[in-house]
Design a protein around this motif. Structure first.
Motif, PDB file in Angstrom:
ATOM      1  N   TYR A 167       7.909  31.005 -11.525  1.00  0.00           N
ATOM      2  CA  TYR A 167       7.660  30.533 -10.163  1.00  0.00           C
ATOM      3  C   TYR A 167       7.382  29.039 -10.146  1.00  0.00           C
ATOM      4  O   TYR A 167       6.767  28.492 -11.071  1.00  0.00           O
ATOM      5  N   ALA A 168       7.792  28.408  -9.065  1.00  0.00           N
ATOM      6  CA  ALA A 168       7.368  27.045  -8.813  1.00  0.00           C
ATOM      7  C   ALA A 168       5.875  27.070  -8.483  1.00  0.00           C
ATOM      8  O   ALA A 168       5.339  28.092  -8.028  1.00  0.00           O
ATOM      9  N   ASP A 169       5.235  25.958  -8.688  1.00  0.00           N
ATOM     10  CA  ASP A 169       3.779  25.910  -8.476  1.00  0.00           C
ATOM     11  C   ASP A 169       3.388  26.320  -7.054  1.00  0.00           C
ATOM     12  O   ASP A 169       2.407  27.022  -6.847  1.00  0.00           O
ATOM     13  N   PHE A 170       4.180  25.889  -6.077  1.00  0.00           N
ATOM     14  CA  PHE A 170       3.813  26.189  -4.694  1.00  0.00           C
ATOM     15  C   PHE A 170       3.944  27.675  -4.373  1.00  0.00           C
ATOM     16  O   PHE A 170       3.368  28.174  -3.413  1.00  0.00           O
ATOM     17  N   ALA A 171       4.723  28.388  -5.189  1.00  0.00           N
ATOM     18  CA  ALA A 171       4.977  29.798  -4.934  1.00  0.00           C
ATOM     19  C   ALA A 171       3.988  30.723  -5.651  1.00  0.00           C
ATOM     20  O   ALA A 171       3.826  31.882  -5.256  1.00  0.00           O
ATOM     21  N   LYS A 172       3.346  30.210  -6.662  1.00  0.00           N
ATOM     22  CA  LYS A 172       2.437  31.044  -7.450  1.00  0.00           C
ATOM     23  C   LYS A 172       1.288  31.561  -6.589  1.00  0.00           C
ATOM     24  O   LYS A 172       0.637  30.805  -5.880  1.00  0.00           O
ATOM     25  N   GLY A 173       1.071  32.851  -6.671  1.00  0.00           N
ATOM     26  CA  GLY A 173      -0.018  33.460  -5.917  1.00  0.00           C
ATOM     27  C   GLY A 173       0.347  33.863  -4.505  1.00  0.00           C
ATOM     28  O   GLY A 173      -0.384  34.630  -3.877  1.00  0.00           O
ATOM     29  N   LYS A 195      16.043  17.310   3.052  1.00  0.00           N
ATOM     30  CA  LYS A 195      15.296  17.358   1.801  1.00  0.00           C
ATOM     31  C   LYS A 195      16.163  17.908   0.688  1.00  0.00           C
ATOM     32  O   LYS A 195      17.191  18.535   0.929  1.00  0.00           O
ATOM     33  N   GLU A 196      15.732  17.679  -0.517  1.00  0.00           N
ATOM     34  CA  GLU A 196      16.474  18.205  -1.663  1.00  0.00           C
ATOM     35  C   GLU A 196      16.218  19.698  -1.827  1.00  0.00           C
ATOM     36  O   GLU A 196      15.189  20.219  -1.410  1.00  0.00           O
ATOM     37  N   ARG A 197      17.182  20.336  -2.443  1.00  0.00           N
ATOM     38  CA  ARG A 197      17.020  21.746  -2.753  1.00  0.00           C
ATOM     39  C   ARG A 197      15.845  21.925  -3.707  1.00  0.00           C
ATOM     40  O   ARG A 197      15.669  21.134  -4.640  1.00  0.00           O
ATOM     41  N   GLU A 198      15.080  22.969  -3.488  1.00  0.00           N
ATOM     42  CA  GLU A 198      13.850  23.189  -4.236  1.00  0.00           C
ATOM     43  C   GLU A 198      13.856  24.570  -4.873  1.00  0.00           C
ATOM     44  O   GLU A 198      14.147  25.570  -4.208  1.00  0.00           O
ATOM     45  N   PHE A 199      13.545  24.623  -6.145  1.00  0.00           N
ATOM     46  CA  PHE A 199      13.452  25.893  -6.867  1.00  0.00           C
ATOM     47  C   PHE A 199      12.201  26.635  -6.406  1.00  0.00           C
ATOM     48  O   PHE A 199      11.110  26.060  -6.357  1.00  0.00           O
TER      49      PHE A 199
END
Length: 119
Positions: free
Chosen positions: A59-65, A42-46
């Motif tokens: 934060y990236a959306d998946f990391a929020k919360g 997979k590609e590198r993800e922030f």
């Protein structure tokens, strides 16, 4: 400035883990410490970042919360606290230094630390 990432390991889904990125030299207030992750194929993800001087975070959306980035000026390090981990969070996590959140040029990278989340 060299970066050393640590703290990875195996954790069950729903669990927590804290990664650390230690910097060997002085970090200027304009420095941005980023966390990225990459799963093989997979590609590198922030993941997120923190500006060293102001302490402001992105934060990236998946990391929020679920994920929290903090800095420890005494230890010259940045932490990534990850809660409510999911199997899809499994990846090698890297820290990187730049001056813009999530964007290069990246002046240094940590070696990566593997996080495995079991279901």
């Amino acid at each position: 400035v060299q970066l050393q990432a640590s703290g990875g390991g195996l954790v069950q889904a729903g669990g927590s883990l804290t990664l650390s990125c230690a910097a060997s030299g002085r970090l200027f207030s304009s420095a941005v410490m980023n966390w990225f992750r990459q799963d093989p194929g997979k590609e590198r993800e922030f993941v997120g970042s923190i500006r060293w001087g102001a302490g402001t975070t992105v934060y990236a959306d998946f990391a929020k919360g679920r994920f929290t980035i903090s800095r420890d000026t005494a230890k010259n390090s940045v932490n990534l606290q990850m809660n409510s981990l999911k199997p899809e969070d499994t990846a090698t996590y890297y820290c990187a230094r730049s001056t813009t959140p999530g964007t290069g040029p990246f002046y240094s990278w940590g070696q990566g630390t593997l996080v495995t989340v079991s279901s």
